[in-house]
Write a protein that holds these residues in place. Structure first.
Motif, PDB file in Angstrom:
ATOM      1  N   GLY A   1       0.807  -1.223   0.000  1.00 24.89           N
ATOM      2  CA  GLY A   1       0.000   0.000   0.000  1.00 24.89           C
ATOM      3  C   GLY A   1       0.836   1.267   0.000  1.00 24.89           C
ATOM      4  N   GLY A   2       1.873   1.329   0.865  1.00 22.91           N
ATOM      5  CA  GLY A   2       2.735   2.507   0.909  1.00 22.91           C
ATOM      6  C   GLY A   2       3.538   2.692  -0.366  1.00 22.91           C
ATOM      7  N   LEU A   3       4.014   1.583  -0.940  1.00 22.52           N
ATOM      8  CA  LEU A   3       4.761   1.659  -2.193  1.00 22.52           C
ATOM      9  C   LEU A   3       3.896   2.203  -3.318  1.00 22.52           C
ATOM     10  N   ILE A   4       2.647   1.769  -3.368  1.00 20.82           N
ATOM     11  CA  ILE A   4       1.741   2.230  -4.416  1.00 20.82           C
ATOM     12  C   ILE A   4       1.475   3.725  -4.272  1.00 20.82           C
ATOM     13  N   GLU A   5       1.287   4.176  -3.053  1.00 20.10           N
ATOM     14  CA  GLU A   5       1.040   5.600  -2.810  1.00 20.10           C
ATOM     15  C   GLU A   5       2.224   6.449  -3.281  1.00 20.10           C
ATOM     16  N   ILE A   6       3.440   5.994  -2.997  1.00 18.53           N
ATOM     17  CA  ILE A   6       4.642   6.712  -3.428  1.00 18.53           C
ATOM     18  C   ILE A   6       4.781   6.660  -4.942  1.00 18.53           C
ATOM     19  N   TYR A   7       4.523   5.488  -5.526  1.00 16.22           N
ATOM     20  CA  TYR A   7       4.618   5.344  -6.974  1.00 16.22           C
ATOM     21  C   TYR A   7       3.636   6.285  -7.691  1.00 16.22           C
ATOM     22  N   GLU A   8       2.421   6.355  -7.202  1.00 16.03           N
ATOM     23  CA  GLU A   8       1.415   7.225  -7.806  1.00 16.03           C
ATOM     24  C   GLU A   8       1.849   8.694  -7.759  1.00 16.03           C
ATOM     25  N   PHE A   9       2.412   9.118  -6.636  1.00 14.91           N
ATOM     26  CA  PHE A   9       2.853  10.504  -6.507  1.00 14.91           C
ATOM     27  C   PHE A   9       3.961  10.830  -7.497  1.00 14.91           C
ATOM     28  N   HIS A  10       4.968   9.976  -7.566  1.00  8.43           N
ATOM     29  CA  HIS A  10       6.101  10.248  -8.448  1.00  8.43           C
ATOM     30  C   HIS A  10       5.705  10.162  -9.917  1.00  8.43           C
ATOM     31  N   SER A  11       4.880   9.181 -10.244  1.00 11.60           N
ATOM     32  CA  SER A  11       4.501   8.973 -11.639  1.00 11.60           C
ATOM     33  C   SER A  11       3.537  10.039 -12.152  1.00 11.60           C
ATOM     34  N   ASN A  12       2.564  10.416 -11.343  1.00  8.05           N
ATOM     35  CA  ASN A  12       1.494  11.309 -11.799  1.00  8.05           C
ATOM     36  C   ASN A  12       1.729  12.781 -11.481  1.00  8.05           C
ATOM     37  N   ILE A  13       2.554  13.083 -10.479  1.00 16.76           N
ATOM     38  CA  ILE A  13       2.712  14.472 -10.049  1.00 16.76           C
ATOM     39  C   ILE A  13       4.156  14.954 -10.167  1.00 16.76           C
ATOM     40  N   PHE A  14       5.057  14.277  -9.482  1.00 11.41           N
ATOM     41  CA  PHE A  14       6.413  14.804  -9.332  1.00 11.41           C
ATOM     42  C   PHE A  14       7.186  14.827 -10.653  1.00 11.41           C
TER      43      PHE A  14
ATOM     44  N   PRO B   1       6.166  14.584 -13.876  1.00 14.49           N
ATOM     45  CA  PRO B   1       5.647  15.538 -14.873  1.00 14.49           C
ATOM     46  C   PRO B   1       6.018  16.984 -14.563  1.00 14.49           C
ATOM     47  N   LYS B   2       5.996  17.370 -13.291  1.00 10.31           N
ATOM     48  CA  LYS B   2       6.363  18.742 -12.930  1.00 10.31           C
ATOM     49  C   LYS B   2       7.847  18.995 -13.182  1.00 10.31           C
ATOM     50  N   LEU B   3       8.696  18.008 -12.886  1.00  5.40           N
ATOM     51  CA  LEU B   3      10.120  18.165 -13.147  1.00  5.40           C
ATOM     52  C   LEU B   3      10.397  18.309 -14.644  1.00  5.40           C
ATOM     53  N   LYS B   4       9.712  17.532 -15.448  1.00  4.19           N
ATOM     54  CA  LYS B   4       9.916  17.610 -16.904  1.00  4.19           C
ATOM     55  C   LYS B   4       9.537  18.977 -17.450  1.00  4.19           C
ATOM     56  N   ARG B   5       8.477  19.559 -16.896  1.00  2.84           N
ATOM     57  CA  ARG B   5       8.029  20.872 -17.387  1.00  2.84           C
ATOM     58  C   ARG B   5       9.014  21.993 -17.049  1.00  2.84           C
ATOM     59  N   CYS B   6       9.988  21.704 -16.195  1.00  2.00           N
ATOM     60  CA  CYS B   6      10.995  22.723 -15.845  1.00  2.00           C
ATOM     61  C   CYS B   6      12.044  22.893 -16.941  1.00  2.00           C
ATOM     62  N   ASN B   7      12.113  21.950 -17.868  1.00  3.47           N
ATOM     63  CA  ASN B   7      13.039  22.029 -19.007  1.00  3.47           C
ATOM     64  C   ASN B   7      14.484  22.241 -18.567  1.00  3.47           C
TER      65      ASN B   7
END
Length: 433
Positions: A149-162, A164-170
């Motif tokens: 459960g904890g691994l999935i929560e971390i995976y979802e955050f990094h994959s869906n939020i973190f 993508p935001k880092l990539k948009r920083c160019n």
């Protein structure tokens, strides 16, 4: 079948111990229920891509072999000797391609390692959840959520939020630094604190079934073993900290500190401080499980864990002095007596203060902080320690109380009292509407 059913197995599953600062159990279930499907789709897409690459490589090899034989015949018909007008440039005269700066390489490493981290989590979670679809020991039934459960929560955050935001920083350092600082201060990384507090349960289960997981390691596509998968989130925050330390070192080597470099230094420093604070919180959170004899309150329901600190206490009501630790949560402050031995840490619960009724006052002259309920002298606890630490925690607790009352200001009037005397030159009073 949805993620919760995949993750919790059967009706024997017990709801996880949830921190009320994160979400309710039903909210987490709804939030995570689509993850398994996504992971399976990604795994299948990777297999298809690899198969296409193998096919393409095979076709390319055949074409390359044909071209090799043709090129031999072709070169026999032409003379490639240098003419008067065609001069081979001196290697020393060739213009070298500028190398990337070390800072740019470190920023590239942040993105590259982030992608690798996400892929490792995705493969590990997806692989082991498939193992759970087959016959498993009875002692593992209903424990998938506890392990993953904890691994999935971390995976979802990094994959869906973190990511993508880092990539948009160019690749812009200031923007990448701001993403780290903002997401940490807004508690998006709190999943790591929650994971650290509960990881001991998953590790204990996996160690008890070490042979089972080792037998199915190849089926899960895992080369290093499930314990390696469980420790990856624990290692992640220190890795971020190290990368930003290297970035700050490289910026400090600049001969001329331009306006741009100053801006980069300021942004990277803010990010590093936020990461450092997060790392301290994650490391401290693992001690929550060692609090014993806590029967008055349920610790998992006291909001998000913030910090812990060693102090000397004087319990005025009990007339007792002892050494121990303060544990700071969103909704309360817990104080414990420390009786550690060589083999095990042990924090014996001695009491708590709800934020709703908490009073706090600092005696600067004597390096003391006093906690009380409603008014000075009522269930008073005197806390002693180094003056800088006392001042830091005085501000820390005041800010926590103010934030708590601000969030509840729509529910009524809350008055929180500090007291002023001639001996005490610092206190705090809050009357939040």
């Amino acid at each position: 079948m949805d993620l919760y059913n995949r993750c919790s197995g059967d009706s024997e599953a017990e709801p996880p111990e949830m921190n009320s600062g994160i979400a309710s159990f039903s909210e987490r279930r709804l939030l995570l229920e689509s993850t398994l499907k996504k992971i399976s789709e990604k795994s299948q897409a990777e297999k298809t891509t690899k198969a296409n690459k193998r096919k393409t490589f095979g076709d390319f090899t055949q074409v390359q072999q044909r071209n090799s034989s043709l090129s031999t015949d072709f070169t026999d018909d032409f003379d490639f000797t240098d003419s008067d007008n065609d001069q081979v440039p001196n290697p020393s005269e060739r213009q070298e391609i500028p190398k990337k700066s070390q800072v740019v390489c470190l920023l590239d490493e942040i993105i590259r390692s982030e992608k690798s981290y996400i892929n490792n989590l995705q493969r590990g979670i997806g692989g082991y959840l498939k193992v759970f679809e087959h016959d498993i020991p009875a002692t593992l039934k209903g424990r998938k959520f506890t392990i993953f459960g904890g691994l999935i929560e971390i995976y979802e955050f990094h994959s869906n939020i973190f990511l993508p935001k880092l990539k948009r920083c160019n690749g812009v350092l200031e923007e990448i630094s701001n993403v780290f600082h903002r997401l940490i201060t807004e508690d998006h990384f709190y999943s790591y604190v929650h994971y650290a507090m509960n990881n001991w349960k998953a590790s204990s289960i996996c160690k008890d079934h070490e042979q089972f997981f080792d037998d199915h390691r190849e089926d899960a596509g895992d080369k290093l073993g499930i314990m390696s998968l469980l420790v990856q989130p624990i290692q992640r925050i220190p890795r971020y900290k190290l990368l930003f330390e290297h970035i700050l070192d490289e910026l400090g080597k600049q001969i001329e500190i331009s306006t741009q470099v100053k801006s980069q230094l300021a942004a990277a420093s803010r990010a590093w401080k936020a990461i450092e604070k997060l790392a301290v919180c994650v490391n401290a959170s693992v001690n929550v499980k060692d609090i014993t004899e806590c029967y008055e309150i349920s610790l998992p329901h006291q909001g998000k864990f913030r910090d812990m600190q060693a102090f000397e206490f004087h319990d005025n009501d009990a007339g007792k002095r002892f050494k121990g630790y303060v544990f700071l949560f969103e909704k309360c402050i817990v104080y414990t007596e420390s009786k550690n031995n060589a083999s095990q840490k042990n924090f014996i619960y001695r009491g708590h203060y709800d934020v709703d009724s908490l009073g706090i006052i600092q005696d600067v002259n004597h390096g003391k902080l006093s906690l009380f309920r409603h008014r000075l002298g009522q269930k008073q606890l005197d806390i002693s320690g180094p003056s800088p630490t006392i001042s830091k925690w005085n501000e820390y607790i005041k800010r926590l109380v103010l934030e708590h009352f601000t969030q509840k200001k729509q529910k009524g009037r809350f008055t929180w009292h500090g007291q002023t005397t001639s001996e005490i030159d610092k206190c705090w009073y809050a009357d939040v509407m």
